[in-house]
Design a protein around this motif. Structure first.
Motif, PDB file in Angstrom:
ATOM      1  N   ALA A 193     109.868  27.311 -29.945  1.00 39.36           N
ATOM      2  CA  ALA A 193     108.754  26.835 -29.125  1.00 39.36           C
ATOM      3  C   ALA A 193     109.040  25.465 -28.519  1.00 39.36           C
ATOM      4  CB  ALA A 193     107.477  26.778 -29.956  1.00 39.36           C
ATOM      5  N   GLN A 194     110.285  24.991 -28.636  1.00 38.72           N
ATOM      6  CA  GLN A 194     110.652  23.718 -28.027  1.00 38.72           C
ATOM      7  C   GLN A 194     110.499  23.814 -26.512  1.00 38.72           C
ATOM      8  OE1 GLN A 194     112.028  20.654 -29.525  1.00 38.72           O
ATOM      9  NE2 GLN A 194     110.993  21.621 -31.260  1.00 38.72           N
ATOM     10  N   SER A 195     110.732  22.720 -25.850  1.00 34.20           N
ATOM     11  CA  SER A 195     110.650  22.671 -24.392  1.00 34.20           C
ATOM     12  C   SER A 195     111.413  23.836 -23.784  1.00 34.20           C
ATOM     13  CB  SER A 195     111.237  21.348 -23.894  1.00 34.20           C
ATOM     14  OG  SER A 195     111.259  21.303 -22.490  1.00 34.20           O
ATOM     15  N   THR A 196     110.726  24.654 -23.006  1.00 32.49           N
ATOM     16  CA  THR A 196     111.350  25.847 -22.450  1.00 32.49           C
ATOM     17  C   THR A 196     111.577  25.705 -20.954  1.00 32.49           C
ATOM     18  OG1 THR A 196     109.207  26.934 -22.118  1.00 32.49           O
ATOM     19  CG2 THR A 196     110.332  27.332 -24.223  1.00 32.49           C
ATOM     20  N   ARG A 197     112.580  26.428 -20.484  1.00 37.23           N
ATOM     21  CA  ARG A 197     112.900  26.470 -19.061  1.00 37.23           C
ATOM     22  C   ARG A 197     113.063  27.911 -18.635  1.00 37.23           C
ATOM     23  NH1 ARG A 197     118.309  23.412 -18.014  1.00 37.23           N
ATOM     24  NH2 ARG A 197     117.929  24.268 -15.930  1.00 37.23           N
ATOM     25  N   THR A 198     112.778  28.174 -17.366  1.00 34.52           N
ATOM     26  CA  THR A 198     113.045  29.477 -16.779  1.00 34.52           C
ATOM     27  C   THR A 198     114.130  29.320 -15.727  1.00 34.52           C
ATOM     28  OG1 THR A 198     110.778  30.226 -17.170  1.00 34.52           O
ATOM     29  CG2 THR A 198     112.067  31.427 -15.522  1.00 34.52           C
ATOM     30  N   ILE A 199     115.166  30.141 -15.838  1.00 31.88           N
ATOM     31  CA  ILE A 199     116.307  30.080 -14.925  1.00 31.88           C
ATOM     32  C   ILE A 199     116.323  31.358 -14.097  1.00 31.88           C
ATOM     33  CG2 ILE A 199     118.805  29.723 -14.737  1.00 31.88           C
ATOM     34  CD1 ILE A 199     117.322  27.480 -16.217  1.00 31.88           C
ATOM     35  N   PRO A 200     116.353  31.264 -12.767  1.00 33.12           N
ATOM     36  CA  PRO A 200     116.399  32.479 -11.944  1.00 33.12           C
ATOM     37  C   PRO A 200     117.712  33.239 -12.158  1.00 33.12           C
ATOM     38  CG  PRO A 200     115.793  30.553 -10.637  1.00 33.12           C
ATOM     39  CD  PRO A 200     116.293  30.035 -11.949  1.00 33.12           C
ATOM     40  N   PRO A 201     117.714  34.526 -11.864  1.00 31.19           N
ATOM     41  CA  PRO A 201     118.962  35.301 -11.962  1.00 31.19           C
ATOM     42  C   PRO A 201     120.048  34.704 -11.080  1.00 31.19           C
ATOM     43  CG  PRO A 201     117.071  36.746 -11.595  1.00 31.19           C
ATOM     44  CD  PRO A 201     116.586  35.345 -11.403  1.00 31.19           C
ATOM     45  N   ARG A 202     121.271  34.794 -11.581  1.00 34.08           N
ATOM     46  CA  ARG A 202     122.468  34.376 -10.836  1.00 34.08           C
ATOM     47  C   ARG A 202     122.503  32.883 -10.544  1.00 34.08           C
ATOM     48  NH1 ARG A 202     125.593  38.513 -12.185  1.00 34.08           N
ATOM     49  NH2 ARG A 202     124.204  40.294 -12.399  1.00 34.08           N
ATOM     50  N   ARG A 203     121.839  32.120 -11.384  1.00 35.40           N
ATOM     51  CA  ARG A 203     121.929  30.658 -11.307  1.00 35.40           C
ATOM     52  C   ARG A 203     122.547  30.157 -12.601  1.00 35.40           C
ATOM     53  NH1 ARG A 203     117.972  29.035  -7.449  1.00 35.40           N
ATOM     54  NH2 ARG A 203     118.499  26.853  -7.828  1.00 35.40           N
ATOM     55  N   ASP A 204     123.183  28.994 -12.539  1.00 32.48           N
ATOM     56  CA  ASP A 204     123.815  28.435 -13.727  1.00 32.48           C
ATOM     57  C   ASP A 204     122.807  27.659 -14.565  1.00 32.48           C
ATOM     58  OD1 ASP A 204     126.407  29.398 -13.432  1.00 32.48           O
ATOM     59  OD2 ASP A 204     126.984  27.753 -12.103  1.00 32.48           O
ATOM     60  N   LEU A 205     122.883  27.885 -15.855  1.00 30.66           N
ATOM     61  CA  LEU A 205     122.109  27.090 -16.807  1.00 30.66           C
ATOM     62  C   LEU A 205     122.766  25.729 -16.973  1.00 30.66           C
ATOM     63  CD1 LEU A 205     119.927  26.780 -19.018  1.00 30.66           C
ATOM     64  CD2 LEU A 205     121.460  28.009 -20.568  1.00 30.66           C
ATOM     65  N   ARG A 232     131.675  16.696 -22.163  1.00 31.70           N
ATOM     66  CA  ARG A 232     131.627  17.487 -20.939  1.00 31.70           C
ATOM     67  C   ARG A 232     131.805  18.958 -21.286  1.00 31.70           C
ATOM     68  NH1 ARG A 232     129.916  13.498 -19.283  1.00 31.70           N
ATOM     69  NH2 ARG A 232     130.482  12.201 -17.484  1.00 31.70           N
ATOM     70  N   MET A 233     131.116  19.806 -20.544  1.00 28.98           N
ATOM     71  CA  MET A 233     131.256  21.237 -20.737  1.00 28.98           C
ATOM     72  C   MET A 233     132.648  21.708 -20.318  1.00 28.98           C
ATOM     73  SD  MET A 233     128.601  22.779 -22.002  1.00 28.98           S
ATOM     74  CE  MET A 233     128.827  24.473 -21.442  1.00 28.98           C
ATOM     75  N   ASP A 234     133.251  22.584 -21.141  1.00 30.29           N
ATOM     76  CA  ASP A 234     134.552  23.137 -20.777  1.00 30.29           C
ATOM     77  C   ASP A 234     134.421  24.541 -20.186  1.00 30.29           C
ATOM     78  OD1 ASP A 234     133.976  24.691 -22.991  1.00 30.29           O
ATOM     79  OD2 ASP A 234     135.545  23.840 -24.256  1.00 30.29           O
ATOM     80  N   HIS A 235     133.179  25.004 -19.988  1.00 33.30           N
ATOM     81  CA  HIS A 235     132.919  26.284 -19.331  1.00 33.30           C
ATOM     82  C   HIS A 235     131.489  26.253 -18.803  1.00 33.30           C
ATOM     83  CE1 HIS A 235     131.028  26.977 -23.257  1.00 33.30           C
ATOM     84  NE2 HIS A 235     130.373  27.984 -22.711  1.00 33.30           N
ATOM     85  N   SER A 236     131.123  27.271 -18.074  1.00 38.14           N
ATOM     86  CA  SER A 236     129.775  27.364 -17.508  1.00 38.14           C
ATOM     87  C   SER A 236     128.984  28.452 -18.223  1.00 38.14           C
ATOM     88  CB  SER A 236     129.835  27.679 -16.011  1.00 38.14           C
ATOM     89  OG  SER A 236     130.540  26.674 -15.303  1.00 38.14           O
ATOM     90  N   ILE A 237     127.657  28.318 -18.168  1.00 37.73           N
ATOM     91  CA  ILE A 237     126.762  29.354 -18.679  1.00 37.73           C
ATOM     92  C   ILE A 237     125.847  29.748 -17.536  1.00 37.73           C
ATOM     93  CG2 ILE A 237     125.018  29.978 -20.383  1.00 37.73           C
ATOM     94  CD1 ILE A 237     126.096  27.714 -22.156  1.00 37.73           C
ATOM     95  N   GLY A 238     125.892  31.010 -17.156  1.00 35.88           N
ATOM     96  CA  GLY A 238     125.123  31.473 -16.015  1.00 35.88           C
ATOM     97  C   GLY A 238     124.127  32.550 -16.397  1.00 35.88           C
ATOM     98  N   ALA A 239     123.058  32.655 -15.636  1.00 32.60           N
ATOM     99  CA  ALA A 239     122.025  33.667 -15.869  1.00 32.60           C
ATOM    100  C   ALA A 239     122.417  34.959 -15.178  1.00 32.60           C
ATOM    101  CB  ALA A 239     120.682  33.175 -15.356  1.00 32.60           C
ATOM    102  N   ILE A 240     122.450  36.044 -15.935  1.00 36.78           N
ATOM    103  CA  ILE A 240     122.626  37.371 -15.342  1.00 36.78           C
ATOM    104  C   ILE A 240     121.278  37.889 -14.850  1.00 36.78           C
ATOM    105  CG2 ILE A 240     123.226  39.778 -15.849  1.00 36.78           C
ATOM    106  CD1 ILE A 240     125.368  38.736 -17.741  1.00 36.78           C
ATOM    107  N   THR A 241     120.277  37.746 -15.692  1.00 38.29           N
ATOM    108  CA  THR A 241     118.905  38.090 -15.334  1.00 38.29           C
ATOM    109  C   THR A 241     118.084  36.805 -15.301  1.00 38.29           C
ATOM    110  OG1 THR A 241     118.165  38.327 -17.620  1.00 38.29           O
ATOM    111  CG2 THR A 241     119.159  40.259 -16.586  1.00 38.29           C
TER     112      THR A 241
END
Length: 257
Positions: free
Chosen positions: A28-40, A90-99
């Motif tokens: 229940a911590q601070s939540t975010r909504t990420i659109p499909p095909r966008r990077d988190l 620093r991030m060594d990879h990306s995390i992206g939204a499929i849905t």
């Protein structure tokens, strides 16, 4: 019903009611909504939180300078996206939204408090990280050694079992939103090759994949087709541990047999 994170961690160790309450607070911590095909979060970014997937599918991926992309894991509800995010510069990879994604952002201070004060959760998180490394090793073997059809059969088996472990399957079916392009990125194949391989699995009546839903009529046959051994997921660890504990206890009590 417990949340997906609680169900995931209960695969690895026994949790108390206090542990479950704390995990509910994390979800229940601070939540975010990420659109499909966008990077988190993108490679090179400075991470500030650990991300808990609440709803939807994401992928961990690396991109080459010419645009080619390799997906190195999928993330589904109950997954914490890399516990080491909160110590990396620093991030060594990306995390992206499929849905469309719903994620909880768990800050460093909150995460540190949890692992300091809740030893059962800490143990389970260690197990989750070990299983994550085991999954990564299996994905390397999948891409390097299995045939195209075996790679896809293996991926279907793994993702079904990962979803089943958090209560996100319906009988022999589950949601499966990755496109053939996503599957190609995860298996080191072309989209055309993925299409042909899925058609071959369909022709053998090993899978039904339509409208973003995967059905596996015969899991044992699909596992055999993909040279799939589920041991690396360690989903039976807690049961084996509990059975062994009960066995030893009965021996001590003189009640065995």
């Amino acid at each position: 019903m417990p949340n997906a994170l609680t169900r995931r961690l209960e695969e690895y160790t026994v949790l108390t009611d206090a542990d479950r309450d704390e995990l509910a607070r994390l979800a229940a911590q601070s939540t975010r909504t990420i659109p499909p095909r966008r990077d988190l979060i993108r490679e090179g970014d400075a991470p500030r939180s650990v991300y808990l997937i609440l709803e939807g599918w994401a992928c961990h991926y690396r991109s080459l300078s010419d645009g080619r992309r390799q997906t190195v894991d999928f993330a589904v509800p109950g997954d914490l996206c890399d516990l080491n995010l909160f110590i990396l510069d620093r991030m060594d990879h990306s995390i992206g939204a499929i849905t469309k994604l719903k994620v909880a952002e768990i800050g460093r201070d909150v995460f540190h408090r949890v692992v300091t004060n809740y030893p059962n959760i800490t143990t389970a998180l260690w197990w989750q990280e070990l299983v994550s490394k085991s999954i990564h090793r299996e994905w390397i073997v999948n891409v390097a050694q299995r045939s195209a059809s075996e790679r896809i059969a293996h991926l279907f088996c793994e993702m079904f079992l990962r979803l089943e472990s958090v209560g996100l399957t319906d009988g022999f079916s589950c949601d499966f939103p990755p496109t053939q392009g996503d599957i190609a990125d995860a298996t080191g194949l072309t989209a055309v090759h993925v299409n042909r391989s899925i058609q071959a699995l369909r022709a053998r009546e090993l899978v039904i994949l339509e409208r973003q839903k995967l059905t596996i009529p015969d899991m044992m046959a699909l596992q055999a087709s993909g040279l799939f051994n589920p041991d690396y997921l360690h989903h039976g660890r807690l049961g084996r541990h509990t059975d062994r504990h009960r066995h030893l206890q009965s021996l001590r009590d003189g009640t065995y047999g």
